[in-house]
Enzyme design. Structure first.
Site, PDB file in Angstrom:
ATOM      1  CB  ALA B  94      -0.782  -0.717   1.328  1.00 35.85           C
ATOM      2  CE  LYS B  95       6.212   0.688  -2.429  1.00 37.35           C
ATOM      3  NZ  LYS B  95       5.689  -0.491  -3.504  1.00 37.35           N
ATOM      4  NE  ARG B  96      -3.355   3.257   0.977  1.00 36.96           N
ATOM      5  CZ  ARG B  96      -2.763   2.994  -0.552  1.00 36.96           C
ATOM      6  NH1 ARG B  96      -2.001   2.576  -0.908  1.00 36.96           N
ATOM      7  NH2 ARG B  96      -4.227   2.112  -1.205  1.00 36.96           N
TER       8      ARG B  96
END
Lengths: 295, 295
Positions: B94-96
């Site tokens: 997700a690389k949030r």
């Protein structure tokens, strides 16, 4: 902006545990997810209806919609559509950042969609999207390309408003410009050169927190034609009065975004949620507009 | 890992324009979005079925699901469930990264869900989630807390595999440790200290690209107990043979992730998509496992 005499962005960040009463009243679906989705949608619509007149845009915090799972995207799209119906621009506060093909897919999702062998998949149709540049220029460029193709823009995280921003964004470098965030600012300026319009502003803007006004002067030096999205006013401690450097290129140089200070204004007021939100939005609008005319 | 003698992660990154034929065969819904969703789901299931035996986990690239709009989350959840049914862990790529309350909402969405006045909203139930640390420790900590509460883990972007990673992650700092990514590595090590298990590995891992093996030695020095997720093998040029430092703490020290090299293996093979994927996954599995036993 000049039509509405406003730089105010309504931040929409719906905490399912702190919605307006209109939210709970709308929630009658059989499942928790269905009820939460109904409540969030009703809350967001009411918040937009109360505040729209004082604003030029909404900023949708995508995390609050993602937590609604299978209902999330449709609520997000409905809220965006409702805002557009009130004449507001839509900022997708997504903070996405990934390798080229993935960044391209995110850009398609949030902006104009994508053609596939199965037909065209519509995107959210956002006017601006926030992007995380940690992974470098090739993580940002797909968003810039997609934004240019659909008449939209990009807002790159440069110096954010949270306390942790100091951890990496403020690290001092061995060579000038002296800090990580200043190096990101240089990239923003470069990427925006081909996207400068008649206004003098470019289609690549920057997120610069309103919580540390001393950074704004330097940010404006490094990014002369970038629109600044200025979070942190209100609940996070930033003050409109300190934002003058943002408006150096003109009144459209800064977008002042406030979320909790508008949605939660009724907690410090005798007015109901809508009345208190409207009053606080109008107060922020007037303060920012007056300031921008004096710069 | 020891049961399956594998460190291989099947990267699931479905490009609607490059799905297996089983995708198009499944697509009969009336709308483009419906057809694309059916096709992506059928493709992902077939890819998992073909490769599962050689793998320990799937890594789901969320951008490819987000582009499916209102159908995206349900396809994502279906694919995650299908992978779990094959005994695989689920990594939400997700690389949030966002301010505390937003990071908390993302963590709820991707991990164990959240209690609300409307009932419990289920999360995706991922076992690991990738997180972007640009905004600092306070953008990562909500993920670590949520992961610990649900027996999951976090993988922090430290030094990614894309060419642009050099732009900011590699910037040289005025004070040691010398580079931005090394400073992020120090945070990963600190955050992981309270989450170290009997294996010696912690619940805060790191994404370290397989494309620059010289960084792996230094990354291992700085993060002695972190599991490394190693993207970039295959299509991006990384080689399994160069990953030895990842396995210094033991065979579970590295997760080797491959996406296009498995899904697209049939383009360089006489076998069909499933057969070619199975063979390539088995080749990567064997290479990584043998290497990890020699370290």
């Amino acid at each position: 902006m000049s039509e509405r005499e406003s730089q105010l962005v309504l931040g929409i960040d719906p905490d399912p545990g702190a919605l307006w009463p209109v939210g709970a009243e709308a929630a009658d679906a059989p499942s928790p997810r269905g009820r939460a989705a109904q409540a969030v949608l009703a809350h967001c619509r009411a918040l937009i209806d109360a505040s729209a007149e004082a604003c030029v845009a909404v900023k949708l915090q995508l995390a609050r919609f993602e937590v609604l799972g299978t209902s999330g995207w449709s609520v997000l799209a409905d809220v965006a559509e409702h805002a557009r119906g009130r004449g507001l621009l839509v900022i997708a506060d997504a903070k996405r950042g990934d390798i080229d093909v993935s960044a391209g897919a995110y850009a398609s999702a949030l902006l104009g969609g994508v053609d596939t062998p199965f037909g065209h998949l519509d995107g959210l149709g956002a006017d601006l999207v926030t992007v995380n540049p940690l992974m470098g220029a090739d993580a940002v460029e797909p968003f810039v390309r997609a934004a240019r193709a659909s008449g939209a823009g990009v807002l790159v995280l440069v110096r954010t408003s949270n306390p942790g921003a100091a951890d990496f964004e403020d690290l001092e470098l061995a060579a000038p410009p002296a800090r990580v965030w200043e190096r990101i600012a240089v990239l923003v300026d470069e990427l925006g050169r081909e996207g400068r319009g008649d206004s003098g502003l470019s289609d690549v803007g920057a997120v610069v927190g309103a919580t540390l006004p001393e950074h704004l002067v330097r940010a404006r030096e490094l990014m002369g034609s970038a629109t600044f999205l200025l979070p942190g006013v209100g609940a996070q401690g930033g003050r409109v009065e300190d934002l003058a450097p943002a408006f150096a290129p003109g009144p459209a140089g800064g977008l002042v975004t406030a979320s909790r200070s508008i949605a939660d204004a009724h907690r410090k007021s005798d007015a109901g949620p809508a009345g208190a939100a409207r009053a606080e939005a109008e107060r922020l609008r007037a303060a920012a507009w007056e300031l921008s005319r004096r710069v």
